[in-house]
Design an enzyme around this catalytic site. Structure first.
Site, PDB file in Angstrom:
ATOM      1  N   GLU A  54       0.836  -1.206   0.000  1.00 36.73           N
ATOM      2  CA  GLU A  54       0.000   0.000   0.000  1.00 36.73           C
ATOM      3  C   GLU A  54       0.873   1.259   0.000  1.00 36.73           C
ATOM      4  OE1 GLU A  54      -3.259  -0.241   2.841  1.00 36.73           O
ATOM      5  OE2 GLU A  54      -4.145  -1.900   1.729  1.00 36.73           O
TER       6      GLU A  54
ATOM      7  N   GLU B 145      -4.754  -8.802  -0.490  1.00 31.06           N
ATOM      8  CA  GLU B 145      -5.588  -8.554   0.696  1.00 31.06           C
ATOM      9  C   GLU B 145      -7.029  -8.444   0.240  1.00 31.06           C
ATOM     10  OE1 GLU B 145      -4.384  -5.402   3.380  1.00 31.06           O
ATOM     11  OE2 GLU B 145      -2.264  -5.926   3.100  1.00 31.06           O
TER      12      GLU B 145
HETATM   13  O1  AHR Z   1      -5.226  -6.122   6.763  1.00 35.89           O
HETATM   14  C1  AHR Z   1      -5.155  -4.970   7.529  1.00 35.89           C
HETATM   15  C2  AHR Z   1      -4.477  -3.821   6.804  1.00 35.89           C
HETATM   16  O2  AHR Z   1      -5.266  -3.416   5.731  1.00 35.89           O
HETATM   17  C3  AHR Z   1      -3.151  -4.107   6.172  1.00 35.89           C
HETATM   18  O3  AHR Z   1      -2.096  -4.035   7.075  1.00 35.89           O
HETATM   19  C4  AHR Z   1      -3.041  -3.025   5.141  1.00 35.89           C
HETATM   20  O4  AHR Z   1      -2.250  -3.398   4.045  1.00 35.89           O
HETATM   21  C5  AHR Z   1      -4.486  -2.755   4.772  1.00 35.89           C
HETATM   22  O5  AHR Z   1      -4.771  -1.408   4.777  1.00 35.89           O
END
Ligand code: AHR
Length: 509
Positions: free
Chosen positions: A176, A307
């Site tokens: 991110e 994710e």
């Molecule tokens: O999964 C929780 C968080 O969500 C992660 O650390 C991040 O990459 C995303 O914003």
């Protein structure tokens, strides 16, 4: 009431292979995912193997976990790997600024993570630190993990008790970068990713798949800038791209924003909006694919969703920074819908990692510190669906089904109440069906073309309400049960209860 749906599946039309890595996992140093989840320490009363919880390992082995991403997430961009090697008593501490501002003692580091992967039979997906780390630091971590023979880092590894290098197939280049990973622009990050990737070397026969961190949701700007760089501006690419895949993240909620709505006490409106948001992942993947196809029609570069999952309000009386949430039948349907989409896009989508395996967001398992654990409805979807791993996707079409009309937070939408996908492997087929009605049964007729088939097993996951979830007191409130399914004259018939996920296994002649 009973609704009716009609679908077709061509059992002979085998498409792209559904990579087993679409069923990947994620262990972040966040809340009780690692500490109290995977790791209890060697001296704990809870049965463990070298500090790793045995009940968790046993439960996860049943899922055929293909890969595990670690150490984050946002945590990855403030993690310095040298803090997590050597005698535990000597390891420095740090503040986990992203997640609860708690002290991280680095008890679970590189050796412990690789041990976990070995115990699970999972490939390692190590996420390097681009945000606050150096190129040298990342380069040396790769050397420490993967280099055989004599070298400064392989010597250090040996001093810490591990002679042979490990195999590490997947390497993340930050996380991110548009936010917690450094608040960068796509152009700036792309240059950095090229540089870090260049020095994340292949040692011996260990070949890294380097994964560049991309955008969130349908932010395809990141995909475009990364692809432009990877493929030399669209011309036949002059040098192989320094990274082999591009990631994106997509979290599901019902329209009010991540972390804002209850995991269990939701309304029918919130239920449908959530499922519509889950189905929207198809539009999002298609948007990334469209950009990638323009630069790379041969699909050299992979797309990775490292994710995904639901993000609800934390459970009452828990640390808001720990993201601990319950998991209902609604979450199971979110998973079922995602997998149907993932299977349809298997030609470009090479990996997906749910956030997160234990005790955080859409978890498989909720552990308690006294040694108990609960398998969530989402766990059961992973178990029922595992036969899709490395199978060939089959063309599966919902021809006609009841639908829900409403607003999903982005505008009005129509959500078909049946989601479906199918795959074939080793003379067998696996069908997955998600029935989304909140109240009605559904009679489903599926025309099977191309090959004759017989039912070998059918199972259904449901409960008396969409808010049903498993607890220590009722661990099997949502658990798979046998389902009646029959084929006559090439038509498969099943009757699905409301809010149900089902799988049908077929033997192919
Ligand atoms: O999964 C929780 C968080 O969500 C992660 O650390 C991040 O990459 C995303 O914003």
């Amino acid at each position: 009431m009973t609704g009716r749906a009609h679908a077709t599946i061509d059992l002979a039309a085998e498409g792209a292979t559904i990579s087993r890595h679409l069923y990947g996992h994620f262990a972040e140093h966040l809340g009780r995912c690692v500490y109290g989840g995977f790791w209890v320490g060697e001296d704990a009363a809870i049965p463990n193997v070298r500090g790793i919880r045995l009940d968790v390992v046993d439960a996860l082995r049943a899922l055929d976990v293909p890969n595990m991403r670690w150490p984050g997430g946002c945590f990855a961009d403030e993690y310095h790997w040298r803090d997590g090697i050597g005698p535990r008593a000597d390891r420095p501490t740090m503040v986990n600024t992203n997640w609860g501002d708690v002290i991280e003692d680095n008890a679970f580091g590189t050796h412990e993570f690789m041990d976990l992967c070995d115990l699970l039979g999972a490939d390692a997906y190590v996420n390097g630190n681009v945000g606050s780390g150096t190129v040298q630091e990342m380069s040396e971590w790769v050397e420490y993990l993967t280099r055989a023979g004599d070298s400064p880092m392989s010597r250090l590894r040996r001093q810490n008790g591990r002679d042979e290098p490990w195999r590490v197939p997947f390497w993340g280049l930050g996380n991110e970068a548009w936010g917690c990973g450094g608040n960068m622009t796509p152009e700036y990050y792309t240059s950095l990713a090229r540089r870090f990737a260049t020095f994340a070397k292949n040692h011996g026969d260990n070949t890294l798949q380097r994964i560049a961190a991309g955008g969130s949701d349908d932010d395809v700007r990141w995909t475009r800038v990364l692809m432009e760089s990877a493929m030399g501006g669209g011309a036949p690419f002059p040098v192989p791209s320094p990274f082999q895949s591009i990631s994106f993240h997509y979290y599901t909620h019902s329209g009010s924003g991540i972390g804002t709505e209850p995991a269990t006490g939701f309304s029918p409106e919130q239920y449908f909006r959530t499922l519509a948001a889950a189905a929207d992942v198809e539009r999002i993947i298609s948007a990334h694919e469209e950009v990638m196809d323009a630069y790379d029609p041969e699909r050299v570069i992979g797309l990775v969703c490292d994710e995904w999952g639901t993000w609800w309000h934390v459970e009452p009386d828990t640390n808001p920074g720990f993201l601990f949430q319950q998991n209902t039948m609604r979450d199971a349907l979110v998973a079922g819908i995602h997998f149907d989409v993932f299977h349809r896009h298997a030609a470009r989508l090479r990996m997906a990692n749910i956030a997160q395996t234990l005790n955080v967001l859409q978890a498989m398992i909720l552990t308690d510190d006294d040694g108990g654990l609960v398998l969530t409805p989402t766990y059961h979807v992973y178990e029922m669906n595992k036969g899709h791993q490395d199978a060939a996707s089959l063309a599966a079409t919902v021809v006609d089904a009841p639908s829900w009309e409403g607003a999903d937070g982005k505008g009005s939408t129509t959500l078909p109440l049946l989601s479906l996908s199918a795959s074939a492997k080793n003379g067998a087929a696996l069908l997955s069906l998600s029935h989304l009605s909140a109240d009605d049964d559904l009679e489903v007729r599926i025309d099977l073309h191309g090959r004759s088939a017989s039912v070998t097993r059918a199972r259904v996951l449901t409960a008396d309400s969409a808010t049903a979830h498993n607890t220590p007191e009722r661990p099997d409130a949502v658990a798979p049960a046998p389902l009646a399914a029959q084929i006559s004259d090439g038509v498969l018939e099943v009757r699905l209860p409301p809010h149900a996920f089902a799988t049908v296994e077929l033997a192919l002649a």
